[in-house]
Structure formats: C-alpha cells, structure tokens
Write an enzyme that holds these catalytic residues in place. Structure first.
Site, short mmCIF file in Angstrom:
data_model
loop_
_atom_site.label_atom_id
_atom_site.label_comp_id
_atom_site.label_asym_id
_atom_site.label_seq_id
_atom_site.Cartn_x
_atom_site.Cartn_y
_atom_site.Cartn_z
N SER A 51 0.82 -1.20 0.00
CA SER A 51 0.00 0.00 0.00
C SER A 51 0.86 1.26 0.00
O SER A 51 1.65 1.47 -0.91
CB SER A 51 -0.96 -0.04 1.20
OG SER A 51 -2.00 0.89 1.05
N ASP B 89 -5.80 -4.00 -1.75
CA ASP B 89 -4.68 -3.54 -0.93
C ASP B 89 -3.88 -4.71 -0.35
O ASP B 89 -4.43 -5.61 0.29
CB ASP B 89 -5.23 -2.69 0.21
CG ASP B 89 -4.17 -1.90 0.93
OD1 ASP B 89 -3.18 -2.50 1.38
OD2 ASP B 89 -4.33 -0.67 1.06
#
Length: 446
Positions: free
Chosen positions: A76, A311
């Site tokens: 991320s 993510d």
C-alpha cells in the site's frame, strides 16, 4: 498555503544535526559498501495511507547517516514509496531530496476521483467520516455513495492516482519493469564487502550478493492480494502469472494493485488464464498451489475469468520477510519501518469494533506470525509515532505533513542510535547454526 521541499527539511534540521553531533554517520550498519563509503541496506515499509509521508523523513535521516538502499519493499503506502525510491535513481544515489519535492507537489486530494469526473459524493462522504458523525448523519451521507459501491465496487476509481504515478515514473525515465530492473541493478562503484567481515572469504568464493547486481534478481517487492484466487502476490516476482509480457508492464500497475484500499478505491482487475502447461507449473511454484487447485478440469474451473487485486495490507501490511533468508547470515540488514505502534489489546464492545478488528486481525496475522518466529527482527524495526493523524485524510494540510516528516526523521535517529550491526550478526550466526543442525543439507531459502 503551498508546500516547498525546504520546509520539510527545516522541520527535521535538528535531527540531522543530532546525527552528525552523535557520530551516527560514522557507525557500522552493514558490511556492504561502495568506494564513497556509503553502506547498503534493504528497506521494507508498512502500509498506512497518507501517513506514508513519514517515510520521507525516515529516509532523509538514513541518507544523512550515509546509508543507501538495494532491496525495497512494502504494501500500500509502503509500496508507493518503495517504487518511487527505486525509480528516481540508482542504488548509489541519494534520493531524499527528489522524494521530498514529489511529496511537496503530490496532489493527494485529486486522488479522491469518485466514480466519474465531476463526482463529489465520494469526497463529501470521506470528509464526513473523518469527522466521526453520528449514526443518522453517517447513514444519510453513506446513501449518497451507494451507486459508487455498486458500479465500481469502491468510492474512487483510482485512475488519477495511477496517472500521477505513471507520469512520475516517466519523468524519472521509467516506463517498463525491464527499465526499472536495469536501474535497480546498477552496481555501485567500488561495491565490496567490509574488510574483516566474517562472510568475506566464503561470499567471494561462492559468487555472492557482492557480485554485480543483476536485472534478473528481485530487489523490489510490492505486496498485493488477488482475492479472486486467494493469493498473496509479490510483484514483480510473480508478474508472469498475470501478464504475457511482464517486463513490458509499467511498474505503476503493481502499485495500483497494492494500494487498492477496499471500499475506498476500485479493485484493480486483469483477465486471467492459464496459457500453457508450463504456466501451471509457475502457479504451483510461485503461488504455492497444489495439483487439485490447478486441475484444468476442476469445477469451477481454474483460473477465474479475472484476477481482482486489493490492498496488499489485507494479507500482509508489513512484509518484513520480503528479503529474508533463514539460512544465511546477511551481509546487509533489512530495516523495517512501521507507521504506528502495534496495538493488540481491544475491547470488542460494539458491532463497528467487531468488524474493524476482524479486518485488522486478518491483515496483521501473517506479519505478527513472522515476527514471532523470527524475534531477531525486533532489532531491525522502527516504529514511527504518527500521533492522531488520520490515514485517510487526503486533504491533510502543510503543518500536518511537516509534522509527519519530522516524526519519521526523529524515529530514524532513535533507531540508528541504538542499532548494533555486530550484535545483530551474532544473533543471526547462532540462528543459522541452529537451522543447519536441525535441517542439515537443505538448500538455503530465499
């Protein structure tokens, strides 16, 4: 009020002075050096939304202490910093100044791009949630974004972020994974092991990591989650499972996969198919699937029509194991940076807490388990206290950005002041000896 790179550096000037005054730029942190005396480490960064600004302060101080980076990894927000660091220069170059200038110019608020241009519902909803509204107002605001969730499976498309990252890489001369690999494999001048390093004789004898850096090696590890196949994916190492020409892929695509925060950003999807029998073998080796999983005649068939990336922090928010080899004493350490202290004590007293902690437990599980089994990594991990800054505040002002940068710099100073490279190597020597006794003759892992 605008931002300038000098304002960030001014926020951490006192830290740089402490590094020099305390002689931290003269200490040993690694056995890998170049002719200029720079020491080389690997670096892995945690996910954490806009709190990733703190990474720039951390990196700034490490560079002032004479450190440079070879392996770079993250999930991320950590993957964004890792890719930008990899792209903007060769391993021997200092990069903090360019990184901070990008930080000063980054149009974060534009990344909330709704389901289409001109759609402001997503921005209004996020602003309302950051104010922690009551149930009534939260429900009413949430109703305005139901169409986003139904049509694109997220509040925002993520297209503007992707376009910004593609442009940023292009300005650095990077448009393909092959170009990025080549840059990361630019061997520093005078690349050598420190005199007196216990690994020196055996390493030089066995074609070590001290041989010239190679474009075929994985010095970058961007973690994402393919929920269509329930696979933890590491790019670029596993890119050939998803693309026919992985070297031609723009590395921005890898990060777009990794930063797809569920609900906040639209998932990143790709057509997925098994191309030939050899591709089945690749899936088996890289994704750890068994013969039943890869049986072409299974019902439902494998693979599904599309890969669906979200993510990377959903599975591994802090992939500190990215460059770890349990059966070798490293010639350079892997420093890890977390954006908040681990909080493992929670009162589950309401439904919202039940939902959030179910999610948090899933995304931290693999990382906690690795650290539990490898307690030596406690010597390598920095925790940046990000105070009450909100990880979803894409409209963060200059003062908050400067504060995060300063906090990252101060955390780096504290870490360097206590890090003992020789003690860490001693710990690893004992562990490697134990592994060799327990599993003699095994080929060393990654």
């Amino acid at each position: 009020m605008g931002l300038a790179a000098d304002d960030f550096f001014a926020a951490a000037e006192h830290v740089v002075k402490l590094v020099q005054a305390d002689g931290l730029d003269q200490r040993r942190y690694s056995d890998v050096l170049d002719s200029s005396g720079h020491q080389y480490v690997d670096l892995v960064m945690e996910g954490g939304g806009v709190l990733g600004i703190a990474f720039a302060g951390y990196i700034h101080v490490l560079e002032k202490a004479g450190l440079r980076f070879v392996g770079l990894g993250g999930a991320s927000a950590g993957s964004i910093t890792a890719l930008v660091l990899a792209a903007i220069g060769t391993p021997a170059q200092a990069k903090a100044e360019r990184l901070v200038q990008m930080l000063a110019d980054i149009p974060m608020v534009d990344f909330m791009d709704g389901k289409e241009d001109g759609d402001k519902d997503a921005q209004d909803f996020i602003r309302a949630m950051l104010k922690r509204p009551g149930i009534g107002k939260g429900f009413w605001t949430g109703m305005q974004v139901l169409d986003n969730l139904q049509e694109i499976q997220g509040l925002n498309r993520g297209d503007r972020f992707h376009a910004w990252l593609v442009s940023t890489l292009a300005e650095a001369g990077i448009r393909t994974t092959a170009e990025l690999r080549q840059r990361m494999a630019t061997t520093p001048e005078g690349w050598h092991l420190r005199a007196g390093s216990p690994q020196r004789a055996s390493q030089l004898e066995n074609q070590p990591e001290l041989a010239p850096l190679s474009p075929s090696s994985d010095y970058l590890c961007i973690v994402t989650a393919d929920i269509a196949t329930e696979t933890k994916v590491e790019f670029p190492r596993m890119a050939d499972l998803y693309w026919d020409a992985p070297d031609a892929v723009n590395p921005a695509d890898f990060v777009r996969c990794s930063m797809s925060i569920p609900v906040f950003f639209k998932p990143y999807k790709l057509p997925l198919r098994i191309r030939n029998p050899a591709h089945l073998t690749l899936w088996r080796e890289k994704a750890g699937m068994n013969d039943r999983d890869l049986d072409p005649g299974r019902k439902p068939p494998f693979p599904p029509a599309q890969a669906c990336f979200i993510d990377g922090g959903v599975l591994s928010n802090f992939p500190i194991d990215a460059f770890h080899n349990t059966r070798k004493v490293p010639t350079r350490p892997t420093f890890g940076v977390k954006l908040q202290w681990d909080d493992r004590s929670h009162a589950i007293d309401k439904l919202s807490k039940l939902v959030t902690q179910t999610f948090n437990s899933a995304r931290h599980c693999l990382d906690y388990e690795f650290l539990r089994k490898n307690p030596d990594f406690k010597q390598l991990v920095t925790y940046i206290d990000t105070a009450d800054h909100d990880w979803l505040n894409f409209e963060m002002g200059p003062a908050d950005k400067h504060d995060l940068f300063r906090r990252g710099a101060e955390a780096a100073y504290s870490f360097l002041a206590k890090f003992d490279w020789d003690a860490y190597k001693n710990t690893r020597e004992h562990l490697v000896g134990a592994y060799k006794q327990a599993w003699p003759g095994e080929t060393p892992g990654r």
